[in-house]
Design a protein around this motif. Structure first.
Motif: not given
Length: 305
Positions: A60, A242, A244-248, A251
């Motif tokens: 990431s 939105w 990449l919302s699983d990777y705060p 995001a």
């Protein structure tokens, strides 16, 4: 009061302090050149060294390099198309300022205050891709529309990148990290002490460079530029936010990174290629104010989502 809101208030106070020092002539705007050299060549590299030494490089984090680079390319294309009907003197000047953002001087002090070392790591990787845009693509656009030919600039476009101490520091510490080597403790302790000065010096510098005077005839160009720059940044930023919302943190970096102010190297390019430096300097100043307000609003949004 939320912690990040307090940090924003402190940051505003330091920026206003720098502006006050300029107004009462304790410091001059020309002193900013010396402070900028200290920040870019000493305190910022020290902060990067300390932050990246113990960083665990993940997919990431690496993806931020490519995200920043692709965002810069997309912004460059949008800028060229948006200003294609303008005269060359305006087209090159405006188009070179759309891609490329000010991470090291503007974002780092705020990011460090809000997200700490994790934020610096993410925005540092973002800045690697952004540096290629600032020193390569923006430089090329500025020169191409000033002279009307790309033969010379293709050879020189990336030479400033190889002379950028922050960029070379990124490459050095990432290479060390990947190889498993770490710098000596004494060196890191010294760098950490120096890095503490990065935030206040950067914010004071922003205050020194603030200038609220400009000609009314510039308003249509400034308005068009701001609409293109921030319209592009907000649209793409929220879209990826939105996705990449699983990777705060990833995001958050994209959302904030896409609406950072125009790079200050635009002024250097304007001088080199004889664009209107007053307009360029004014636009850079305005983007600092606009981005500061937007980051405060977006940071508040992120805090509650």
């Amino acid at each position: 009061m939320e912690g990040f809101q307090l940090q924003f208030i402190i940051s505003v106070f330091i920026i206003l302090l720098g502006y006050l020092f300029k107004r009462i002539k304790i410091l001059k705007e020309s002193d900013g050149q010396t402070i900028a050299r200290i920040v870019f060549n000493i305190t910022l590299p020290a902060l990067v060294i300390v932050t990246f030494d113990q960083m665990v490089i993940s997919l990431s984090l690496v993806s931020l390099i490519f995200i920043a680079f692709l965002f810069g390319l997309a912004s460059a294309l949008i800028g060229i198309l948006a200003f294609r009907s303008e005269k060359d003197g305006i087209k090159g000047m405006a188009a070179m300022m759309v891609p490329g953002v000010n991470v090291g001087l503007f974002a780092f002090p705020l990011v460090e205050a809000i997200w700490g070392r994790e934020g610096i790591q993410h925005f540092g990787m973002f800045d690697v891709g952004n540096a290629v845009i600032v020193f390569g693509v923006c430089f090329f656009i500025a020169g191409y529309f000033a002279k009307g030919t790309s033969s010379f600039y293709l050879r020189e476009a990336f030479s400033p990148l190889l002379r950028s101490i922050p960029f070379l520091t990124y490459m050095f510490v990432v290479a060390l990290n990947l190889s498993g080597f770490h710098l000596p403790g004494l060196f890191l302790d010294t760098a950490e002490i120096i890095s503490v000065a990065n935030m206040p010096l950067s914010l004071l510098l922003l205050g020194l460079y603030l200038n609220f005077s400009f000609e009314k005839s510039w308003l249509p160009l400034i308005g068009k530029y701001l609409a293109i720059k921030y319209g592009t940044g907000l649209f793409l930023g929220f879209s990826l936010f939105w996705i990449l919302s699983d990777y705060p943190m990833l995001a958050n970096t994209v959302l904030i990174g896409f609406i950072l102010p125009a790079s200050t190297t635009s002024v250097v390019y304007a001088i080199r290629y004889q664009y209107n430096t007053k307009i360029v300097g004014t636009i850079v100043n305005i983007t600092i104010i606009v981005s500061f307000v937007l980051i405060w609003l977006l940071a508040s949004f992120v805090a509650y989502h």
